[in-house]
Scaffold this motif. Structure first.
Motif, PDB file in Angstrom:
ATOM      1  N   HIS A 255       4.345  -5.396   9.691  1.00 32.61           N
ATOM      2  CA  HIS A 255       4.219  -5.479   8.152  1.00 32.61           C
ATOM      3  C   HIS A 255       3.406  -6.659   7.748  1.00 32.61           C
ATOM      4  O   HIS A 255       3.530  -7.048   6.489  1.00 32.61           O
ATOM      5  CB  HIS A 255       5.435  -5.048   7.574  1.00 32.61           C
ATOM      6  CG  HIS A 255       6.123  -3.740   7.948  1.00 32.61           C
ATOM      7  ND1 HIS A 255       5.402  -2.552   7.604  1.00 32.61           N
ATOM      8  CD2 HIS A 255       6.958  -3.472   8.904  1.00 32.61           C
ATOM      9  CE1 HIS A 255       6.270  -1.607   8.013  1.00 32.61           C
ATOM     10  NE2 HIS A 255       6.997  -2.107   8.883  1.00 32.61           N
ATOM     11  N   CYS A 265       0.735   2.219   4.376  1.00 32.11           N
ATOM     12  CA  CYS A 265       1.908   2.087   5.389  1.00 32.11           C
ATOM     13  C   CYS A 265       3.135   2.424   4.699  1.00 32.11           C
ATOM     14  O   CYS A 265       3.215   2.497   3.507  1.00 32.11           O
ATOM     15  CB  CYS A 265       2.050   0.398   5.789  1.00 32.11           C
ATOM     16  SG  CYS A 265       3.535   0.361   6.780  1.00 32.11           S
ATOM     17  N   CYS A 267       5.956   1.047   4.381  1.00 32.79           N
ATOM     18  CA  CYS A 267       6.443   0.357   3.704  1.00 32.79           C
ATOM     19  C   CYS A 267       6.156  -0.146   2.100  1.00 32.79           C
ATOM     20  O   CYS A 267       6.631  -0.730   1.270  1.00 32.79           O
ATOM     21  CB  CYS A 267       6.515  -1.452   4.207  1.00 32.79           C
ATOM     22  SG  CYS A 267       4.745  -2.031   4.246  1.00 32.79           S
ATOM     23  N   GLN A 269       3.045  -1.047   1.408  1.00 36.53           N
ATOM     24  CA  GLN A 269       1.587  -1.981   1.409  1.00 36.53           C
ATOM     25  C   GLN A 269       0.568  -1.310   1.924  1.00 36.53           C
ATOM     26  O   GLN A 269       0.830  -0.007   2.435  1.00 36.53           O
ATOM     27  CB  GLN A 269       1.876  -3.131   2.299  1.00 36.53           C
ATOM     28  CG  GLN A 269       3.197  -4.301   1.967  1.00 36.53           C
ATOM     29  CD  GLN A 269       3.190  -5.444   2.771  1.00 36.53           C
ATOM     30  OE1 GLN A 269       2.997  -6.379   2.467  1.00 36.53           O
ATOM     31  NE2 GLN A 269       3.487  -5.154   4.195  1.00 36.53           N
ATOM     32  N   CYS A 272      -1.155  -2.569   7.007  1.00 31.56           N
ATOM     33  CA  CYS A 272      -0.205  -3.364   7.742  1.00 31.56           C
ATOM     34  C   CYS A 272      -0.524  -3.252   9.404  1.00 31.56           C
ATOM     35  O   CYS A 272      -1.187  -2.077   9.513  1.00 31.56           O
ATOM     36  CB  CYS A 272       1.177  -2.788   7.513  1.00 31.56           C
ATOM     37  SG  CYS A 272       2.045  -3.293   6.079  1.00 31.56           S
TER      38      CYS A 272
HETATM   39 ZN   LIG Z   1       3.913  -1.988   6.314  1.00 30.71          ZN
END
Ligand SMILES: [Zn+2]
Length: 403
Positions: A255, A265, A267, A269, A272
């Motif tokens: 990440h 992504c 996550c 963000q 990544c």
């Molecule tokens: Zn990520």
């Protein structure tokens, strides 16, 4: 998997022993560690290398022999006078279990103190929460111990590899993560279930240890291991010691942002590394092209056939990985960066061939003897092997200071 007994890398110099009684435990590791790396060895030789008195070495050897860790190899032939009795590690004396828990599968291995793999297996998992995982781990442990021919009392403990991060809920909702473990301390929970000591480690760090004990990491003191699990992890070995960070979460390389404003992504963000360079990213690109392939064998067959979707993934995965490797080189000054984990060797080799590493890196040394990037050799049970190796490492490797 066939049994093999690779010798562990020899230490650069013997760790010094101490004659103080409080250091008995440390000295035991010094003697075991020396014999592990230099067997067969006699008392006087061990005393010279460790700085311990011959009497202290004799006492420790007697204890270790009584505990089954050492076996006498008889007297060395051809020596003058009374030849010294030689000792070696007794591979039947102790062993460790290693597990890798993935969201969809459990890998188990049993490695003896001589380094031989006595059992390994892959068990598909329908669920990987604490209760289901503990049940499968206990069952797998019983099978491994029964098939190894060793008594349960000989098992030093278990190393368990789980994808991190630990002790933090990032709510990535990712397929790469285990679910249901947020409120469970896995080491305590699994130690109670297995009734033995348990070390929990992230997959990439365990893989790095496996590679150091058995693979291309042998002879490397400072290196990075980029590990293709379900996500993408990083194990860091610096001067022979594992670098874990303050909370065991060092190496969350999946990440770091390598393409600002790039692919979203899980996550939250964008851009990544894991969104480009991971098995998940590969699986998604194949799915978008209407190709379903998940197992290593299926991916290898696609590679062999030159499938355009796989080639397209390699082309899209290599540039962000090149940038990430350049960051690792400049941050950590490693002897090499190793790629490995759950991708077929030929696919990893092809990925490495497509890397475009910048010349402006501290790793671009004129005296370099090995490539900047190497492929790992320990195979798909790498992390489970590393988990078992960590337990054995803790038993026979003294820390730098007497404890
Ligand atoms: Zn990520």
């Amino acid at each position: 998997m066939s049994s093999s007994s690779p010798s562990p890398p020899a230490p650069a110099k013997a760790t010094a022993g101490s004659n103080a009684e409080r250091s008995r435990h440390h000295n035991r590791k010094v003697v075991l560690g020396y014999i592990s790396a230099n067997a067969p060895a006699g008392r006087a030789e061990i005393a010279r290398a460790s700085g311990l008195s011959t009497q202290a070495v004799s006492n420790i050897i007697a204890d270790l022999e009584a505990d089954g860790f050492l076996a006498s190899q008889g007297r060395r032939k051809g020596a003058r006078g009374q030849p010294p009795v030689q000792y070696a590690i007794n591979p039947d004396g102790a062993a460790a279990l290693g597990f890798e828990l993935r969201p969809d599968a459990l890998f188990v291995t049993l490695v003896d103190i001589g380094g031989a793999v006595r059992h390994s297996a892959r068990i598909p998992l329908a669920a990987s929460g604490p209760a289901e995982a503990a049940f499968e781990i206990m069952k797998a442990a019983n099978t491994a111990i029964a098939q190894s021919g060793l008594e349960r009392s000989r098992i030093l403990g278990a190393g368990v590899v789980m994808p991190g991060p630990f002790g933090i809920e990032l709510d990535r909702g990712s397929e790469a993560e285990l679910h249901g473990w947020a409120d469970t301390d896995p080491a305590v929970f699994l130690s109670n279930a297995l009734e033995m000591p348990v070390i929990v480690e992230n997959d990439a760090t365990a893989a790095a240890i496996a590679e150091r004990v058995r693979g291309v990491g042998a002879g490397l003191d400072t290196f990075c291991f980029v590990y293709f699990g379900t996500g993408l992890g990083l194990g860091i070995v610096a001067r022979g010691q594992v670098m874990r960070g303050a909370f065991g979460n060092a190496g969350e390389i999946g990440h770091i942002v390598v393409e600002p404003g790039g692919r979203p992504c899980e996550c939250g963000q964008s851009g990544c590394l894991e969104a480009y360079t991971s098995r998940l990213a590969l699986r998604r690109m194949l799915a978008e092209a209407g190709v379903k392939a998940d197992s290593a064998a299926e991916i290898e067959a696609l590679h062999e056939a030159g499938a355009p979707a796989l080639t397209a993934w390699l082309d899209s995965a290599a540039p962000p990985l090149s940038r990430a490797i350049a960051m690792l080189e400049n941050l950590l000054d490693p002897q090499a960066v190793v790629l490995g984990g759950a991708l077929p060797d030929r696919v990893l080799d092809d990925l490495i061939a497509r890397l475009d590493l910048p010349a402006a890196s501290v790793s671009n040394r004129p005296d370099r003897k090995r490539p900047r990037v190497l492929r790992g050799v320990s195979g798909r049970t790498t992390a489970a092997l590393g988990a078992a190796a960590l337990v054995i490492h803790d038993t026979i490797t003294p820390s730098l200071e007497p404890s």
